[in-house]
Scaffold this motif. Structure first.
Motif, short mmCIF file in Angstrom:
data_model
loop_
_atom_site.label_atom_id
_atom_site.label_comp_id
_atom_site.label_asym_id
_atom_site.label_seq_id
_atom_site.Cartn_x
_atom_site.Cartn_y
_atom_site.Cartn_z
N MET A 243 3.95 2.04 9.53
CA MET A 243 3.52 3.33 10.09
C MET A 243 2.15 3.74 9.54
SD MET A 243 3.55 6.11 11.73
CE MET A 243 5.06 6.10 12.65
N ILE A 244 1.99 3.66 8.19
CA ILE A 244 0.70 4.00 7.57
C ILE A 244 0.27 2.85 6.67
CG2 ILE A 244 -0.54 5.62 6.07
CD1 ILE A 244 1.52 7.75 6.87
N THR A 245 -0.94 2.38 6.87
CA THR A 245 -1.49 1.31 6.04
C THR A 245 -2.85 1.74 5.50
OG1 THR A 245 -0.37 -0.41 7.33
CG2 THR A 245 -2.23 -1.09 5.97
N LEU A 246 -3.00 1.70 4.20
CA LEU A 246 -4.28 1.98 3.56
C LEU A 246 -4.77 0.69 2.92
CD1 LEU A 246 -3.37 5.31 1.68
CD2 LEU A 246 -4.15 5.04 4.05
N ARG A 247 -6.01 0.32 3.17
CA ARG A 247 -6.57 -0.91 2.63
C ARG A 247 -7.93 -0.65 1.99
NH1 ARG A 247 -2.37 -2.37 2.47
NH2 ARG A 247 -1.24 -4.02 3.57
N GLY A 248 -8.00 -0.92 0.69
CA GLY A 248 -9.27 -0.81 -0.03
C GLY A 248 -9.92 0.55 0.07
N ALA B 28 -15.23 4.09 1.92
CA ALA B 28 -14.99 2.71 2.35
C ALA B 28 -13.49 2.52 2.51
CB ALA B 28 -15.55 1.73 1.32
N GLY B 29 -13.12 1.44 3.23
CA GLY B 29 -11.71 1.13 3.39
C GLY B 29 -11.20 1.49 4.78
N GLN B 30 -9.92 1.23 4.99
CA GLN B 30 -9.31 1.37 6.30
C GLN B 30 -8.05 2.24 6.19
OE1 GLN B 30 -7.60 -2.23 8.02
NE2 GLN B 30 -8.54 -1.75 10.00
N VAL B 31 -7.87 3.12 7.18
CA VAL B 31 -6.68 3.96 7.29
C VAL B 31 -6.08 3.73 8.68
CG1 VAL B 31 -5.75 6.30 7.27
CG2 VAL B 31 -7.67 5.72 5.78
N VAL B 32 -4.90 3.10 8.71
CA VAL B 32 -4.23 2.83 9.97
C VAL B 32 -2.95 3.66 10.03
CG1 VAL B 32 -3.14 1.08 11.43
CG2 VAL B 32 -5.15 0.48 10.08
N VAL B 33 -2.84 4.52 11.07
CA VAL B 33 -1.65 5.36 11.26
C VAL B 33 -1.08 5.06 12.64
CG1 VAL B 33 -0.74 7.71 11.36
CG2 VAL B 33 -2.61 7.16 9.77
N ASP B 34 0.16 4.61 12.66
CA ASP B 34 0.84 4.29 13.91
C ASP B 34 0.01 3.34 14.78
OD1 ASP B 34 2.98 4.42 15.67
OD2 ASP B 34 2.19 6.16 16.75
N ARG C 88 -3.22 2.83 14.83
CA ARG C 88 -4.60 3.21 15.12
C ARG C 88 -5.43 3.26 13.84
NH1 ARG C 88 -3.29 8.54 18.58
NH2 ARG C 88 -1.90 8.71 16.79
N ASP C 89 -6.60 2.63 13.87
CA ASP C 89 -7.53 2.69 12.75
C ASP C 89 -8.25 4.03 12.81
OD1 ASP C 89 -9.44 2.45 10.81
OD2 ASP C 89 -10.21 0.50 11.47
N MET C 90 -7.82 4.97 11.98
CA MET C 90 -8.37 6.33 12.02
C MET C 90 -9.86 6.35 11.71
SD MET C 90 -5.66 8.25 12.72
CE MET C 90 -5.94 9.92 12.12
#
Length: 351
Positions: free
Chosen positions: A1-6, A59-65, A67-69
């Motif tokens: 559901m939620i992915t945070l990367r770097g 910097a980094g990536q926030v993916v919610v459901d 979608r890369d926010m």
């Protein structure tokens, strides 16, 4: 559901650059209650605000459901935020509007008709236990009731994710308990993914499935709440746990305790029992098997997500080789064994 990367967040001020978040990576599953705990200034509020991009990461990536926010335009982001509700420590209610009007406000902004707004809001007020307060103004509500209004308002747009920014910090213990129970009920009934930040370990213990411990903008530990609570790996997690588990040594014992073995002395051990192990007669088995005496100094039993968890502080006396054999026996069992120190024989034991 939620992915945070770097994930990284750097603020630039007159005194120079300040790194609030550094290389944060997390995976939060659909439908779970995920806790993020840290001291004031640790970066937890910045982290939760990066999830809905109220704070844009450096910097980094926030993916919610899915979608890369961080890749969305401002107009796309406004749409995406409708699926992410948020509640705050200080409620942020409109004093000139009734409870019903406060909850309906996001729908009003979205252009939903008055009749449709009321149709959606009334079931939410029922859900949070405020159906009889729909025409009341915020000034007439208690702190707990105000937070319930805030929760209902956050649910008005039918989000898939609910972010809780220190949602119980301004409440008394009894009210906190009721709000946490409400969040757990909402999670179960609506299948919402809830991300909750706090500086209080008892909040994490009460409702969270997993937890991340943050210190100085970095993750120092993550895992299931039961695992982190019963076998903390970081100094920060251990410090938080001490706040709700009384592992303090009795003063009389601490005064005579030595970190190094004492000739002809006794061994002091703290045992931690998990699940089925709490029902095992470990001390009785120890005494039957080995020529040692076990003096129980203190003990307690609690529950973590309906799983029993107990601690026991004991003093073992006997011949050195028998004490060592007894310790080996304890360490081979399915429980936590921590050597606290050593005391001269008869210096503390009362039995």
């Amino acid at each position: 559901m939620i992915t945070l990367r770097g994930l990284k967040k750097v603020y630039h001020g007159e005194s120079g650059a300040v790194t609030a978040l550094a290389d944060i990576s997390l995976d939060i599953k659909q439908g779970e209650i995920y806790g993020i705990i840290g001291k004031s200034g640790a970066g937890k509020s910045t982290l939760i605000r990066c999830i809905n991009l109220l704070e844009r990461p450096t910097a980094g990536q926030v993916v919610v459901d899915g979608r890369d926010m961080t890749a969305l335009s401002e107009s796309q982001l406004r749409v995406a935020r409708k699926s992410i509700g948020m509640i705050f420590q200080h409620f942020n209610l409109l004093s000139s509007r009734t409870v019903l009007e406060n909850v309906a406000f996001p729908l009003e902004i979205a252009g939903v008709s008055r009749a449709e707004r009321e149709k959606k809001v009334l079931p939410l007020l029922e859900l949070v236990g405020l159906a009889d307060k729909k025409d009341v103004y915020p000034a007439q509500l208690s702190g707990g009731q105000k937070q319930r209004v805030g929760i209902a308002r956050a649910l008005a747009s039918e989000p898939k994710v609910l972010l809780c920014d220190e949602a119980t910090s301004a409440l008394d213990p009894q009210t906190t308990e009721s709000i946490l129970a409400l969040l757990k009920d909402i999670n179960k009934k609506l299948g919402l993914t809830i991300v909750l930040i706090t500086h209080e370990m008892h909040v994490i213990k009460a409702i969270c499935d997993r937890v991340a411990v943050i210190e100085g903008g970095r993750l120092v530990e993550t895992g299931k709440v039961f695992d982190v609570f019963t076998r903390p790996q970081s100094a920060t997690a251990r410090e938080f746990i001490k706040a709700i588990v009384n592992n303090k040594l009795p003063e009389a014992l601490a005064a005579v305790l030595s970190e190094k073995p004492v000739a002809g002395g006794n061994l002091v051990v703290r045992l931690s029992f998990f699940g089925a192990a709490t029902n095992e007669p470990v001390i009785a088995g120890l005494i039957r098997r080995f020529a040692v005496d076990a003096n129980i100094i203190s003990g307690s039993i609690d529950h973590l997500q309906d799983i029993p968890y107990g601690t026991l502080l004991i003093e073992l006396s006997g011949k050195p080789e028998d004490i060592q054999n007894a310790l080996n026996y304890l360490q081979a069992r399915d429980l936590g064994t921590e050597v606290i120190g050593y005391v001269a024989r008869h210096a503390y034991a009362v039995g």
